[in-house]
Scaffold this motif. Structure first.
Motif, mmCIF file in Angstrom:
data_model
loop_
_atom_site.group_PDB
_atom_site.id
_atom_site.type_symbol
_atom_site.label_atom_id
_atom_site.label_comp_id
_atom_site.label_asym_id
_atom_site.label_seq_id
_atom_site.Cartn_x
_atom_site.Cartn_y
_atom_site.Cartn_z
ATOM 1 N N UNK A 52 34.539 36.504 38.387
ATOM 2 C CA UNK A 52 34.622 37.879 38.892
ATOM 3 C C UNK A 52 34.631 38.829 37.694
ATOM 4 N N UNK A 53 34.477 40.131 37.967
ATOM 5 C CA UNK A 53 34.449 41.087 36.862
ATOM 6 C C UNK A 53 35.778 41.123 36.126
ATOM 7 N N UNK A 54 36.854 40.789 36.825
ATOM 8 C CA UNK A 54 38.177 40.769 36.189
ATOM 9 C C UNK A 54 38.434 39.482 35.422
ATOM 10 N N UNK A 55 37.519 38.498 35.542
ATOM 11 C CA UNK A 55 37.649 37.279 34.748
ATOM 12 C C UNK A 55 38.181 36.072 35.480
ATOM 13 N N UNK A 56 38.244 36.105 36.799
ATOM 14 C CA UNK A 56 38.712 34.937 37.545
ATOM 15 C C UNK A 56 37.535 33.991 37.803
ATOM 16 N N UNK A 57 37.661 32.712 37.446
ATOM 17 C CA UNK A 57 36.557 31.769 37.664
ATOM 18 C C UNK A 57 36.132 31.689 39.131
ATOM 19 N N UNK A 58 34.828 31.713 39.349
ATOM 20 C CA UNK A 58 34.271 31.599 40.698
ATOM 21 C C UNK A 58 33.422 30.339 40.819
ATOM 22 N N UNK A 59 32.662 30.033 39.778
ATOM 23 C CA UNK A 59 31.779 28.871 39.808
ATOM 24 C C UNK A 59 31.888 28.120 38.489
ATOM 25 N N UNK A 60 32.109 26.814 38.576
ATOM 26 C CA UNK A 60 32.171 25.984 37.371
ATOM 27 C C UNK A 60 31.807 24.563 37.746
ATOM 28 N N UNK B 195 32.947 42.368 41.961
ATOM 29 C CA UNK B 195 32.130 42.310 40.756
ATOM 30 C C UNK B 195 31.746 40.885 40.391
ATOM 31 N N UNK B 196 30.960 40.777 39.321
ATOM 32 C CA UNK B 196 30.422 39.473 38.946
ATOM 33 C C UNK B 196 30.020 39.455 37.479
ATOM 34 N N UNK B 197 30.273 38.314 36.830
ATOM 35 C CA UNK B 197 29.788 38.060 35.474
ATOM 36 C C UNK B 197 29.186 36.667 35.431
ATOM 37 N N UNK B 198 27.972 36.556 34.891
ATOM 38 C CA UNK B 198 27.352 35.250 34.695
ATOM 39 C C UNK B 198 27.689 34.765 33.295
ATOM 40 N N UNK B 199 28.136 33.519 33.211
ATOM 41 C CA UNK B 199 28.580 32.969 31.929
ATOM 42 C C UNK B 199 27.657 31.874 31.423
ATOM 43 N N UNK C 196 30.457 46.305 40.570
ATOM 44 C CA UNK C 196 30.244 46.864 41.896
ATOM 45 C C UNK C 196 31.200 46.248 42.917
ATOM 46 N N UNK C 197 31.840 47.102 43.690
ATOM 47 C CA UNK C 197 32.745 46.642 44.738
ATOM 48 C C UNK C 197 31.986 46.126 45.956
ATOM 49 N N UNK C 198 30.666 46.283 45.951
ATOM 50 C CA UNK C 198 29.868 45.737 47.044
ATOM 51 C C UNK C 198 29.783 44.212 46.956
ATOM 52 N N UNK C 199 30.045 43.663 45.774
ATOM 53 C CA UNK C 199 30.050 42.213 45.604
ATOM 54 C C UNK C 199 31.485 41.732 45.717
ATOM 55 N N UNK C 200 31.783 41.031 46.804
ATOM 56 C CA UNK C 200 33.138 40.529 47.028
ATOM 57 C C UNK C 200 33.104 39.023 47.257
ATOM 58 N N UNK C 201 34.064 38.326 46.697
ATOM 59 C CA UNK C 201 34.193 36.884 46.881
ATOM 60 C C UNK C 201 35.633 36.547 47.228
#
Length: 216
Positions: A204-212, A164-168, A182-187
């Motif tokens: 990620x959708x669960x709230x783990x930082x991916x980009x900062x 999953x993904x969330x834009x902040x 969506x589980x199709x988005x994996x990082x």
């Protein structure tokens, strides 16, 4: 009387057919006069660029021994080519070129221990340069030595697949506040907590930082 009418119809059809054929042929051109005025184009002139013009130039640092690094390098080169950006590339095991010549540096490597002059790159950032990590690094000694400088306060030592993904932020134009589970988005990601001076842009959708991004 009947024969006369038939003859008139045949003559009319013949005349129409002949007219259409004439219009499709070059014969019609003879009756059209070109009224466009004639003029001569000026000789082409090379644009004069200012002597102090500054063109963007980037450095891409890759690991020739990493398959993932070489695959990402190919994608980065294509992107820079389509964007018409000047760039150079160097293997992380080689001595770094003069970093003052570049407007930004892309790291497409996983093992920071493989970088021959990591301190030089960090000094470049400290002086105001920009360094982008396009592949998440793995935890090694070099990563541990700079984790705080790149905005990481806490981290787990193993990587995990995040879905999953969330834009902040507005990092992607027109996609502000976008989110999907969506589980199709994996990082592949490290589980991290970022420092207070870091600006979170994607998680990620669960709230783990991916980009900062953060300042050093």
């Amino acid at each position: 009387m009947f024969i006369r009418r038939v003859a008139i119809i045949i003559i009319a059809l013949t005349a129409i057919a002949a007219g259409l054929q004439f219009m499709r042929s070059f014969g019609m051109v003879r009756f059209i006069k070109n009224v466009n005025s004639h003029f001569v184009l000026a000789q082409p002139v090379n644009a004069k660029l200012p002597e102090n013009a500054d063109f963007e130039k980037y450095l891409v640092v890759y690991d020739g021994n990493e398959k993932n690094s070489l695959m990402t390098l190919e994608q980065v080169e294509k992107a820079l080519f389509y964007m018409k950006k000047d760039y150079e590339k160097t293997d992380c095991g080689d001595e770094a070129p003069d970093l003052n010549d570049f407007d930004g540096i892309f790291f497409v490597i996983e093992r920071l221990d493989h970088v021959a002059s990591l301190s030089g790159y960090m000094e470049y950032v400290k002086r105001g340069g920009s360094l982008f990590f396009l592949i998440r690094p793995v935890v090694d000694k070099s990563f541990e030595s700079i984790a705080n400088y790149i905005g990481i306060r806490e981290y787990a030592k193993k990587t995990h697949d995040m879905t999953g993904l969330k834009l902040c932020s507005g990092v992607l134009l027109g996609a502000e506040d976008f989110k999907t589970d969506s589980e199709k988005i994996k990082n592949s990601s490290l589980i991290v907590k970022i420092t207070e001076n870091s600006m979170l842009q994607m998680e990620s959708y669960s709230g783990n930082p991916i980009l900062w991004k953060c300042s050093y």
